[in-house]
Scaffold this motif. Structure first.
Motif, short mmCIF file in Angstrom:
data_model
loop_
_atom_site.label_atom_id
_atom_site.label_comp_id
_atom_site.label_asym_id
_atom_site.label_seq_id
_atom_site.Cartn_x
_atom_site.Cartn_y
_atom_site.Cartn_z
N PHE A 199 19.00 75.64 2.03
CA PHE A 199 18.74 74.46 2.87
C PHE A 199 19.46 73.23 2.32
O PHE A 199 19.94 72.39 3.08
N ARG A 200 19.56 73.12 0.99
CA ARG A 200 20.20 71.95 0.38
C ARG A 200 21.69 71.89 0.73
O ARG A 200 22.31 70.84 0.60
N GLU A 201 22.28 73.02 1.13
CA GLU A 201 23.71 73.05 1.46
C GLU A 201 23.98 72.62 2.90
O GLU A 201 25.14 72.56 3.32
N SER A 202 22.92 72.32 3.66
CA SER A 202 23.13 72.01 5.08
C SER A 202 23.94 70.73 5.28
O SER A 202 24.52 70.52 6.34
N GLY A 203 24.00 69.88 4.27
CA GLY A 203 24.78 68.65 4.37
C GLY A 203 26.09 68.73 3.62
O GLY A 203 26.71 67.70 3.33
N SER A 204 26.54 69.92 3.30
CA SER A 204 27.75 70.10 2.50
C SER A 204 28.98 69.47 3.17
O SER A 204 29.12 69.49 4.40
N GLN A 205 29.86 68.93 2.34
CA GLN A 205 31.12 68.34 2.81
C GLN A 205 32.27 68.84 1.95
O GLN A 205 32.07 69.37 0.86
N ASP A 206 33.49 68.66 2.45
CA ASP A 206 34.66 68.95 1.62
C ASP A 206 34.59 68.18 0.32
O ASP A 206 33.99 67.09 0.24
N GLN A 207 35.24 68.73 -0.70
CA GLN A 207 35.36 68.04 -1.97
C GLN A 207 36.83 67.98 -2.37
O GLN A 207 37.58 68.92 -2.14
N VAL A 208 37.22 66.87 -2.96
CA VAL A 208 38.58 66.70 -3.47
C VAL A 208 38.49 66.44 -4.96
O VAL A 208 37.68 65.64 -5.42
N GLY A 209 39.30 67.18 -5.73
CA GLY A 209 39.28 67.02 -7.18
C GLY A 209 40.60 67.39 -7.80
O GLY A 209 41.55 67.78 -7.11
N GLN A 210 40.67 67.27 -9.11
CA GLN A 210 41.85 67.62 -9.86
C GLN A 210 41.78 69.09 -10.28
O GLN A 210 40.76 69.56 -10.77
N LEU A 211 42.89 69.80 -10.08
CA LEU A 211 42.97 71.20 -10.50
C LEU A 211 44.38 71.45 -11.02
O LEU A 211 45.36 71.28 -10.28
#
Length: 339
Positions: free
Chosen positions: A262-274
């Motif tokens: 349920f906590r993932e229902s508001g998930s969004q893209d993430q941008v980071g360094q790789l």
């Protein structure tokens, strides 16, 4: 219509909270999940490959075992790190696993991902040539592998062999006709997708792209797919290519689903360094079926792909992951025209 399969990383941990506590658990449960997925009507069982980690690493024994226990489902990888591979030995293993499965192998290969150890491929005896690098070495290994899968002879036979030889130069055995057309490249950028098309490999795109243009992940991935298809057409290949995308999709249909996701229902893209550059990670889709269907209908990359791989939390056990797959097939796929 879309092919729908699962993608498992095959993690294990001795934690009492895990249903997968040993290497034996991870491998045997992977086989059991493939059998369960086939029974549910899913189309594919795919497995990630990571070295020096408590997760699946040696794919061909697993693929062969799944092939022996199933009858219809596609069996694949997503992906094999070609920095670590001897292409000749890999061609033998792949041919054997494919003949055991009756021609159902769908092998995803690539240059690999960030590793558990520094330059782990060196421990496997693979060192980039002078003036080259690990990514180039992976592509070189891949191109040798693709050439071997054509089944053409290249090795000079012994004039006094232990066993009789067919005439001419010898090839890697067993040769499995058609396997060359069932090789996929895991592309992390739009440019790599174009290279993939030029070499006549299918495109495998995950929940991560190692570039970012500021647009949502699914739009960037849809652009990657279109550039692949354009490059394929320009290359003049005769067959139609295949394209897969991976997604974390969890329909919330009971209380256990709600507790887990349920906590993932508001998930969004993430941008980071790789690895020194920007990367964009796709979001998790978790919600009640009606809202989940509406959200997935907006995903342009899923719409552009012919194959969808569901990333599964394998440490929650075979029964729960079979439940997730069944929920997608029952509550989501028909509403979106995937079935």
């Amino acid at each position: 219509m879309k092919k729908i399969g699962f993608l498992s990383f095959g993690h294990w941990t001795p934690s009492p909270h895990s249903q997968t506590r040993s290497a034996a658990d991870a491998h045997l449960q992977s086989i059991d999940l493939a059998v369960a997925a086939e029974d549910l009507g899913a189309d594919g069982a795919y497995f990630r490959v990571h070295h020096f980690a408590r997760q699946l690493a040696s794919p061909f024994p697993l693929l062969a075992a799944v092939g022996a226990r199933t009858n219809r489902i596609e069996i694949g990888t997503g992906v094999i790190d070609m920095r670590y591979e001897n292409p000749l030995y890999m061609a033998e293993d792949a041919g054997a696993a494919d003949v055991i499965s009756g021609g159902r192998l769908q092998l995803g290969i690539s240059r690999g991902s960030p590793e558990q150890v520094i330059d782990g491929f060196r421990y496997f005896g693979h060192v980039p040539a002078e003036g080259s690098d690990a990514a180039s070495m992976a592509r070189e290994h891949a191109q040798v592998f693709l050439e071997l899968l054509k089944g053409e002879g290249f090795a000079e036979p012994n004039p006094r062999p232990m066993f009789p030889n067919p005439p001419g130069l010898l090839r890697i055995e067993p040769h499995s006709p058609g396997l060359r057309d069932r090789i996929w490249w895991g592309a992390g950028t739009r440019a790599t997708a174009e290279w993939t098309a030029e070499l006549g490999m299918n495109l495998m795109s995950s929940t991560l792209l190692t570039e970012d243009t500021g647009v949502p992940f699914h739009q960037l991935q849809a652009e990657q797919i279109q550039r692949f298809r354009d490059a394929w057409k320009a290359a003049g290949h005769e067959r139609e290519p295949r394209v897969s995308v991976s997604r974390s999709i969890f329909p919330i249909v009971d209380e256990l689903d709600r507790q887990y996701f349920f906590r993932e229902s508001g998930s969004q893209d993430q941008v980071g360094q790789l690895e020194g550059g920007l990367a964009r990670f796709g979001k998790t889709y978790a919600d009640e079926p009606e809202r989940l269907v509406a959200a997935l209908a907006e995903d342009e990359a899923i719409a552009a792909a012919d194959t969808l791989l569901l990333t599964v939390p394998n440490q929650l056990g075979v029964d729960y992951n079979a439940h997730v797959i069944e929920s997608v097939l029952t509550h989501v796929a028909p509403e979106l025209g995937w079935r």
